[in-house]
Enzyme design. Structure first.
Site, PDB file in Angstrom:
ATOM      1  N   ARG A  31       0.834  -1.210   0.000  1.00 38.78           N
ATOM      2  CA  ARG A  31       0.000   0.000   0.000  1.00 38.78           C
ATOM      3  C   ARG A  31       0.868   1.260   0.000  1.00 38.78           C
ATOM      4  NH1 ARG A  31      -3.352   2.411   4.564  1.00 38.78           N
ATOM      5  NH2 ARG A  31      -5.008   3.589   3.535  1.00 38.78           N
ATOM      6  N   HIS A  53       0.476   4.381  -2.651  1.00 39.06           N
ATOM      7  CA  HIS A  53       0.198   5.734  -2.157  1.00 39.06           C
ATOM      8  C   HIS A  53       1.331   6.702  -2.496  1.00 39.06           C
ATOM      9  CE1 HIS A  53      -3.435   5.329   0.641  1.00 39.06           C
ATOM     10  NE2 HIS A  53      -3.367   4.220  -0.069  1.00 39.06           N
ATOM     11  N   ASP A  54       2.535   6.197  -2.606  1.00 44.63           N
ATOM     12  CA  ASP A  54       3.633   7.064  -3.017  1.00 44.63           C
ATOM     13  C   ASP A  54       3.504   7.440  -4.489  1.00 44.63           C
ATOM     14  OD1 ASP A  54       6.129   8.463  -2.777  1.00 44.63           O
ATOM     15  OD2 ASP A  54       7.103   6.791  -3.783  1.00 44.63           O
ATOM     16  N   ASN A 105      -3.815   8.984   4.278  1.00 46.89           N
ATOM     17  CA  ASN A 105      -2.565   8.308   4.625  1.00 46.89           C
ATOM     18  C   ASN A 105      -2.357   8.119   6.123  1.00 46.89           C
ATOM     19  OD1 ASN A 105      -1.788   7.992   1.978  1.00 46.89           O
ATOM     20  ND2 ASN A 105      -0.409   9.755   1.947  1.00 46.89           N
ATOM     21  N   PRO A 123      -7.500   7.706  -4.900  1.00 49.68           N
ATOM     22  CA  PRO A 123      -8.876   7.234  -5.071  1.00 49.68           C
ATOM     23  C   PRO A 123      -9.422   6.623  -3.784  1.00 49.68           C
ATOM     24  CG  PRO A 123      -7.323   5.713  -6.086  1.00 49.68           C
ATOM     25  CD  PRO A 123      -6.526   6.908  -5.652  1.00 49.68           C
ATOM     26  N   HIS A 149      -5.052  -6.204  -3.303  1.00 59.45           N
ATOM     27  CA  HIS A 149      -5.892  -6.327  -2.112  1.00 59.45           C
ATOM     28  C   HIS A 149      -5.980  -7.766  -1.612  1.00 59.45           C
ATOM     29  CE1 HIS A 149      -8.332  -2.345  -2.743  1.00 59.45           C
ATOM     30  NE2 HIS A 149      -7.089  -2.144  -2.340  1.00 59.45           N
ATOM     31  N   ASP A 184      -9.698 -10.687   1.261  1.00 60.46           N
ATOM     32  CA  ASP A 184     -10.081 -11.969   0.662  1.00 60.46           C
ATOM     33  C   ASP A 184      -9.941 -13.054   1.717  1.00 60.46           C
ATOM     34  OD1 ASP A 184      -7.505 -13.054   0.707  1.00 60.46           O
ATOM     35  OD2 ASP A 184      -7.225 -12.989  -1.464  1.00 60.46           O
ATOM     36  N   ASP A 222      -2.624 -14.515  -4.030  1.00 59.05           N
ATOM     37  CA  ASP A 222      -3.219 -15.400  -5.028  1.00 59.05           C
ATOM     38  C   ASP A 222      -4.371 -14.683  -5.710  1.00 59.05           C
ATOM     39  OD1 ASP A 222      -5.256 -15.369  -3.158  1.00 59.05           O
ATOM     40  OD2 ASP A 222      -4.857 -17.385  -2.403  1.00 59.05           O
TER      41      ASP A 222
END
Length: 324
Positions: free
Chosen positions: A64, A68-69, A96, A163, A193, A246, A253
Site C-alpha cells: 500500500r 500511495h507514493d 494516509n 482514489p 488487495h 479476501d 493469489d
C-alpha cells in the site's frame, strides 16, 4: 532546396525526440546498482522478511505504501517525508493516516547506508520492497527497474488525489488514466488487495443504511454482509475492527477475484470491478487463471513504478527528511 532543408531539419528533430525518449526509458535499469551496491536487493529482502515474520500485516502495509507514493507525485518517496513546522506532509494527509510499516523502510535504508553510503534512493527501496512482499507471499517475481531519485516536496493536501474506497467505476478509470494506466492495469493492481485489510470505516456505509431503498448494498452477498455486521455492528464506533479483503489474506493469489464474483468484495471499489462491463472480463479472467493475473499484475507494477519518476535529484541519507 528550401523543402530539402525543411525535411532535413524535421528528420533531425524527430531523431532527437526518439533518442531522448530512449535515453529516458534507459535511465531506469534493473541492474542499476550492480556495481555501486550489488548487495542492495539482498539487504532489502532480508529486512522485509524479518519484518514479515513479526508483523502479519507487513505485506499489505508495504504494498500500500508503494501505491500511495506513486499516485501522488510519482514514485519519488515523498510519502516517507515527515511533516515540519512549515509543512504538513503526505503521510499526515487524511487518506494516509492509516499507513504503517515506515520502520521497515527506515531499517533497510540504515543498513544500505552502512553498506554503500548515499547510493540507493528511498524511492527504489519502496519499489523493491513492494515486489519482495508479493513474491514472499506466493505471488509473481519481476525485475524492478531502478535509478529513481528522491523528491523534496510532500504536501498533505495532495493526498486528495488518492482514489477513496467509495469511488465509482468512471472515477476510478479516470484516476488511473491520469497516471498512464489503463483499465486492465487498474483491475490487475486492485488484485494487490489479496493481502489487504480494511478497517470498518472504509466499508461500513455498505452494510448500514446504504440507501433509502436498501439497508445493505444489494451487490453484496447477504450472508457475507451479516458477517461484516457482526464485526462492525455500529455505523460510527468500531475501533480497530475490520475485515481482510479476501479469504486467503496471508497468501498472494487470485482469491480476491473469486470473492468479487461471489459478491464478497469488501470495498465498494472492489465490488464495482465486476459491475462494470469494461472491467468484468478481466475480473473473470483473473479469477479463472491465476497465472494470467500474476503476469498482468507484474506488468502493471512495472508501469506504476515508472509514474512520475525523477531521474535527476538527490538520494536521501534519511528517508524521512530531505538532504541539507
Amino acid at each position: 532546396m528550401a523543402v530539402r532543408n525543411m525535411k532535413t531539419t524535421f528528420l533531425q528533430v524527430f531523431l532527437l525526440i526518439i533518442l531522448s525518449a530512449l535515453e529516458s526509458y534507459a535511465a531506469l535499469d534493473a541492474r542499476y546498482y550492480d556495481t555501486t551496491c550489488p548487495q542492495a536487493e539482498q539487504i532489502i529482502a532480508e529486512t522485509v522478511l524479518n519484518a514479515s515474520m513479526h508483523d502479519p500485516k507487513a505485506a499489505a502495509r508495504l504494498l500500500r505504501l508503494f501505491f500511495h507514493d506513486c499516485f501522488i507525485r510519482g514514485c519519488d518517496a515523498s510519502v516517507l517525508l515527515d511533516s515540519t513546522l512549515q509543512n504538513k506532509a503526505e503521510k499526515d494527509g487524511p487518506p494516509n493516516m492509516s499507513l504503517a510499516a515506515f520502520y521497515v523502510i527506515d531499517d533497510a535504508k540504515a543498513k544500505l547506508e552502512k553498506a554503500c553510503p548515499h547510493t540507493v534512493s528511498c524511492a527504489d527501496i519502496i519499489a523493491i520492497t513492494a515486489r519482495d512482499v508479493v513474491t514472499m507471499n506466493g505471488g509473481p517475481y519481476w525485475s524492478v527497474l531502478k535509478g529513481r531519485k528522491d523528491g523534496r516536496v510532500s504536501r498533505a493536501y495532495e493526498t486528495r488525489n488518492l482514489p477513496p474506497p467509495s469511488f465509482n467505476t468512471t472515477q476510478l478509470i479516470q484516476t488511473f488514466a491520469k497516471r498512464g494506466l489503463g483499465v486492465k492495469d487498474m483491475v490487475a493492481l486492485s488484485g494487490g488487495h489479496t493481502v489487504g485489510f480494511s478497517h470498518c470505516s472504509s466499508f461500513v456505509p455498505r452494510i448500514h443504511n446504504f440507501s433509502l431503498m436498501h439497508t445493505v448494498d444489494p451487490s453484496m452477498n447477504q450472508e457475507f454482509a451479516q458477517t461484516l455486521k457482526q464485526k462492525c455492528p455500529s455505523p460510527n464506533k468500531n475501533g480497530d475492527a475490520g475485515q481482510f479483503l479476501d479469504s486467503t489474506a496471508s497468501k498472494f493469489d487470485n482469491d480476491y477475484y473469486k470473492q468479487i464474483l461471489a459478491g464478497k468484495g469488501v470495498l465498494l471499489s472492489d465490488q464495482t470491478l465486476y459491475g462494470d462491463l469494461r472491467r468484468r472480463g478481466f475480473v473473470e479472467s483473473f479469477a479463472k487463471d491465476e497465472n494470467s493475473f500474476f503476469t498482468e499484475f507484474a506488468d502493471s507494477m512495472v508501469k506504476l513504478g515508472n509514474v512520475g519518476v525523477k531521474e535527476e535529484g538527490e538520494v536521501r541519507l534519511n528517508c524521512r527528511v530531505v538532504n541539507n
